[in-house]
Design an enzyme around this catalytic site. Structure first.
Site, short mmCIF file in Angstrom:
data_model
loop_
_atom_site.label_atom_id
_atom_site.label_comp_id
_atom_site.label_asym_id
_atom_site.label_seq_id
_atom_site.Cartn_x
_atom_site.Cartn_y
_atom_site.Cartn_z
N ALA A 196 0.87 -1.18 0.00
CA ALA A 196 0.00 0.00 0.00
C ALA A 196 0.91 1.23 0.00
O ALA A 196 1.90 1.26 0.72
CB ALA A 196 -0.87 0.00 1.24
N LYS A 197 0.55 2.20 -0.84
CA LYS A 197 1.40 3.40 -0.94
C LYS A 197 0.90 4.41 0.09
O LYS A 197 0.12 5.32 -0.21
CB LYS A 197 1.33 3.93 -2.38
N ILE A 198 1.33 4.19 1.33
CA ILE A 198 0.84 4.93 2.50
C ILE A 198 1.76 6.12 2.76
O ILE A 198 2.99 5.96 2.76
CB ILE A 198 0.81 4.00 3.73
N TYR A 208 6.56 6.57 4.01
CA TYR A 208 7.67 7.28 3.36
C TYR A 208 8.67 7.85 4.36
O TYR A 208 9.75 8.30 3.94
CB TYR A 208 7.14 8.30 2.33
#
Ligand code: PLP
Length: 310
Positions: A155-157, A161
Site C-alpha cells: 500500500a502506498k501509504i 515514506y
C-alpha cells in the site's frame, strides 16, 4: 502561463488555494494513501500523455482498502478528473500527478475507523529524478524495508515514506545517489522509491511482492517489455545483496526514476559501471512508449488535451 490547479474538497481550485487544517488526521498520523503518476510531454503533438493512469487508480483503490479509506470514485471519473486538471493547469512539459486519499477528520486519536475521508489530486511540473545517463551510485541501506507485519509496503501509504526518507537521506549524506533497502529477512527489497532488477545470464530477475516491495507499475511495464519485446525470461525470486555485486546489469524502475541503471553498489562497480545492453534497450522502448509514440502500447497512454484525439 501555466497555473497549477488541484482537485480539492470536490472542486477544481488553483493549487495555491488548496490548504488543509493543521489537525488533519493524515497530516498528524500518516493515514493517507497516494499515487505518483507521470504525464509525459510529447512536443511533436503538443500533448501530455498520462502513463497507465487506470493501473495507478487500481493500486490506489487497493491501498484505500488496506487503510480503510472510503473511495467512492469510478475509474473513468478519476481519469477524466485527472486529464481535466492537466488541461486546466495548461502545462506543456513533463508533469507529476499526485492523487491522495486520506483521513481528513480534524480530530485527535490514532485509529482508522470512525473518521471522515477525503480525496484530492494536484499536479506539478516534474523533470528527471535520477541521472539516467550517468546511472545511480547506490548504497545498501542500514534501514530495513518495513515488513508487511508492520506497515504494508504494497500500500502506498504516506506514513511509510518516513522509512524511504531515512534511507534516502542516509545514502545521499554518505555521498551516494540512492539507497537500496533489504527486507527484514535480509534479501533485496527496493530503493527508496524504485523497484530493483538484475540481469544474470540473459535472465531478468526481480524481487517478488513478498519481499515487501511496492508492486510498481513501471516494474510491470519493464517485465512486460522484457518478455514481449526482448523475449527474455523474467523471474520473480528472492535476491541476495551480493548477487547485485556480481550481476551483469542492475537497474531501478519507478514513475519518478523511469529506468535508471545502478552502476555501483557499496563501492563495487556493477558490470563495467555503465548502462548495460538490456537496460539500454528497455530505456529506448520505454521512452517512446510513455510519450505515446508506440502504437502497440497506445492503450497505456491517456492524452490530456482534448484537441488531439487519442
Ligand atoms: C517505495 C517505492 N517502490 C517502488 C516504486 C515504483 O513504483 P511505480 O513504478 O508504480 O512508480 C515507488 C514509486 O512510486 C516507490 O515509492
Amino acid at each position: 502561463m501555466a497555473t497549477p490547479y488541484a482537485y480539492f474538497k470536490k472542486e477544481f481550485v488553483p493549487l495555491a488555494e488548496a490548504k488543509i487544517g493543521i489537525m488533519t488526521h493524515a497530516f498528524n498520523y500518516g493515514t493517507g494513501v497516494f499515487e505518483g503518476i507521470r504525464g509525459n510531454w510529447n512536443e511533436d503533438e503538443d500533448q501530455v500523455y498520462i502513463f497507465r493512469v487506470k493501473e495507478h487508480y487500481d493500486r490506489l483503490r487497493k491501498s484505500c482498502k488496506i487503510m480503510r479509506i472510503e473511495f467512492p470514485y469510478e475509474t473513468e471519473e478519476l481519469v477524466s478528473m485527472t486529464t481535466r486538471l492537466v488541461e486546466m493547469s495548461d502545462m506543456h512539459e513533463d508533469v507529476y500527478i499526485r492523487p491522495l486519499a486520506y483521513k481528513s477528520a480534524e480530530v485527535l486519536g490514532v485509529r482508522l475507523h470512525d473518521l471522515e475521508d477525503d480525496f484530492l489530486i494536484f499536479v506539478a511540473p516534474f523533470g528527471p529524478y535520477l541521472d539516467l545517463e550517468k546511472g545511480a551510485r547506490c548504497q545498501t541501506s542500514s534501514w530495513r524495508r518495513v515488513a508487511d507485519t508492520g506497515i504494508p509496503a504494497r500500500a502506498k501509504i504516506t506514513g511509510i515514506y518516513a522509512n524511504s526518507a531515512l534511507a534516502k537521506t542516509e545514502a545521499q549524506l554518505n555521498g551516494f545517489d540512492e539507497a537500496i533497502m533489504l527486507d527484514e529477512r535480509g534479501h533485496i527489497s527496493e530503493g527508496s522509491g524504485e523497484n530493483i532488477f538484475i540481469v544474470m545470464d540473459g535472465k531478468l530477475i526481480t524481487p517478488p511482492p513478498s519481499s515487501d516491495i511496492l508492486v510498481g507499475i513501471t516494474r510491470d511495464t519493464v517485465m512486460t517489455l522484457a518478455r514481449e519485446e526482448l523475449g527474455m525470461d523474467v523471474i520473480e525470486r528472492d535476491i541476495d545483496r551480493t548477487e547485485l555485486y556480481i550481476a551483469d546489469e542492475c537497474f531501478m524502475t519507478g514513475t519518478a526514476a523511469h529506468v535508471t541503471p545502478v552502476v555501483e553498489l557499496d563501492r563495487r562497480l556493477i558490470g563495467d559501471g555503465k548502462m548495460g545492453p538490456v537496460a539500454a534497450e528497455l530505456v529506448r522502448l520505454y521512452f517512446d512508449i510513455i510519450k505515446g509514440k508506440n502504437a502497440k502500447y497506445a492503450p497505456w497512454c491517456t492524452p490530456c488535451y482534448s484537441r488531439v484525439k487519442a
